[in-house]
Design an enzyme around this catalytic site. Structure first.
Site, mmCIF file in Angstrom:
data_model
loop_
_atom_site.group_PDB
_atom_site.id
_atom_site.type_symbol
_atom_site.label_atom_id
_atom_site.label_comp_id
_atom_site.label_asym_id
_atom_site.label_seq_id
_atom_site.Cartn_x
_atom_site.Cartn_y
_atom_site.Cartn_z
ATOM 1 C CG ASP A 1 -0.414 -0.351 2.437
ATOM 2 O OD1 ASP A 1 0.963 -0.497 2.582
ATOM 3 O OD2 ASP A 1 -1.099 -0.990 3.322
ATOM 4 C CG ASN B 1 -8.994 -1.700 11.923
ATOM 5 O OD1 ASN B 1 -8.137 -2.530 11.443
ATOM 6 N ND2 ASN B 1 -9.513 -0.540 11.181
ATOM 7 C CG HIS C 1 -5.840 -2.193 8.748
ATOM 8 N ND1 HIS C 1 -5.880 -1.201 9.326
ATOM 9 C CD2 HIS C 1 -4.483 -2.431 8.468
ATOM 10 C CE1 HIS C 1 -4.899 -0.634 9.810
ATOM 11 N NE2 HIS C 1 -3.869 -1.456 9.208
ATOM 12 C CD GLU D 1 -8.792 0.849 7.574
ATOM 13 O OE1 GLU D 1 -8.921 -0.016 8.516
ATOM 14 O OE2 GLU D 1 -8.182 1.681 7.925
HETATM 15 C C1 GLP Z 1 -0.349 0.317 8.490
HETATM 16 C C2 GLP Z 1 -0.139 -0.473 7.056
HETATM 17 C C3 GLP Z 1 -0.382 -2.072 7.538
HETATM 18 C C4 GLP Z 1 0.265 -2.636 8.732
HETATM 19 C C5 GLP Z 1 -0.432 -1.701 9.766
HETATM 20 C C6 GLP Z 1 0.146 -2.202 11.289
HETATM 21 O O1 GLP Z 1 -1.874 0.457 8.382
HETATM 22 N N1 GLP Z 1 -0.554 -0.325 6.065
HETATM 23 O O2 GLP Z 1 -0.052 -2.716 6.307
HETATM 24 O O3 GLP Z 1 0.128 -3.797 8.929
HETATM 25 O O4 GLP Z 1 0.081 -0.378 9.528
HETATM 26 O O5 GLP Z 1 1.312 -1.454 11.441
HETATM 27 P P1 GLP Z 1 2.226 -1.677 12.855
HETATM 28 O O6 GLP Z 1 2.967 -2.800 12.524
HETATM 29 O O7 GLP Z 1 3.004 -0.318 12.776
HETATM 30 O O8 GLP Z 1 1.370 -1.848 14.084
#
Ligand code: GLP
Length: 228
Positions: A62, A131, A133, A138
């Site tokens: 992303d 959540n 995702h 989402e």
């Molecule tokens: C962002 C990314 C996701 C990732 C998520 C969790 O939202 N788009 O791909 O999995 O963060 O991030 P973290 O590892 O900082 O909790």
């Protein structure tokens, strides 16, 4: 779905790095799906100097809309900071959606097509949003979704505000879809820390619902979940 629980984030990261390195040694032309966020940083640190990445191809999951690759909060900047600058990857083989493309829908179609042209994702690493995702898919995302522009939830924008330091956190992103992720031959999901406990337990419960995007992974035959 295979589960591995580790006593610490460091051990989770070492194991994830081992999977990453072994897969590239086995197939030097591997096509990887790569996540951002805090969780994979330890894995990326441990991959450096361990294998040649000259012939691999990467597709990030992303990118924010309206954020250029030079902005420190962009996922492009993240990937160069944490991985690409430290390995011998060929820049032409690194792919990240362009959130500044004038025609975002065309960019999504182009991105999905380049994944297919590369032969599809071979091994995809995922993080996990609080959540549920995956990528930026989402809650409520259809499981047959493809690469597209999405609105980020308020909670996701707050969780990811760190690198925007007072700048407006983007409201939209381009993400590969759940169907795109499910077509990866292998998937490894990383989740660490207290803030992920509820999401991990919900995933472990086996419930399958579009309200909990990671639950789509139950339909895949080669998913490993690493937790700490
Ligand atoms: C962002 C990314 C996701 C990732 C998520 C969790 O939202 N788009 O791909 O999995 O963060 O991030 P973290 O590892 O900082 O909790």
């Amino acid at each position: 779905m295979k589960w591995r629980e580790f006593p610490s984030y460091d051990e989770l990261s070492s194991h994830a790095a081992r999977l990453f390195i072994d897969a590239i040694r086995e197939n030097p032309r591997l096509v990887l799906g790569l996540p951002t966020g805090r969780t994979p940083i330890g894995m990326y640190e441990r991959v450096v100097d361990e294998c040649s990445c000259r012939d691999i191809t990467t597709f990030n999951l992303d990118e924010y809309v309206g954020v250029s690759g030079e902005h420190p909060g962009s996922y492009c900047a993240y990937m160069w900071r944490h991985l690409f600058s430290h390995i011998d990857i060929n820049k032409a083989n690194t792919h990240i959606p362009d959130g500044t493309a004038p025609d975002l829908d065309a960019e999504c179609i182009r991105y999905e097509r380049s994944i297919a042209d590369a032969g599809g994702l071979g091994l995809t690493f995922l993080g996990l949003g609080q959540n549920g995702h995956i990528g930026f898919n989402e809650p409520g995302t259809p499981f047959d979704s493809r690469t597209r522009v999405v609105e980020l939830t308020h909670s996701t924008r707050i969780a990811n505000a760190g690198l925007f330091e007072g700048d407006h956190v983007p409201e939209r992103a381009i993400t590969i879809g759940i169907a795109t992720i499910l077509e990866s031959k292998r998937i490894v999901l990383l989740a660490s820390g207290e803030s992920k406990r509820d999401a991990i337990e919900r995933l472990r419960s086996g419930e399958v619902s579009e309200e909990f995007p990671a639950s789509a992974l139950h339909a895949h035959s080669d998913v490993t979940v690493l937790t700490s």
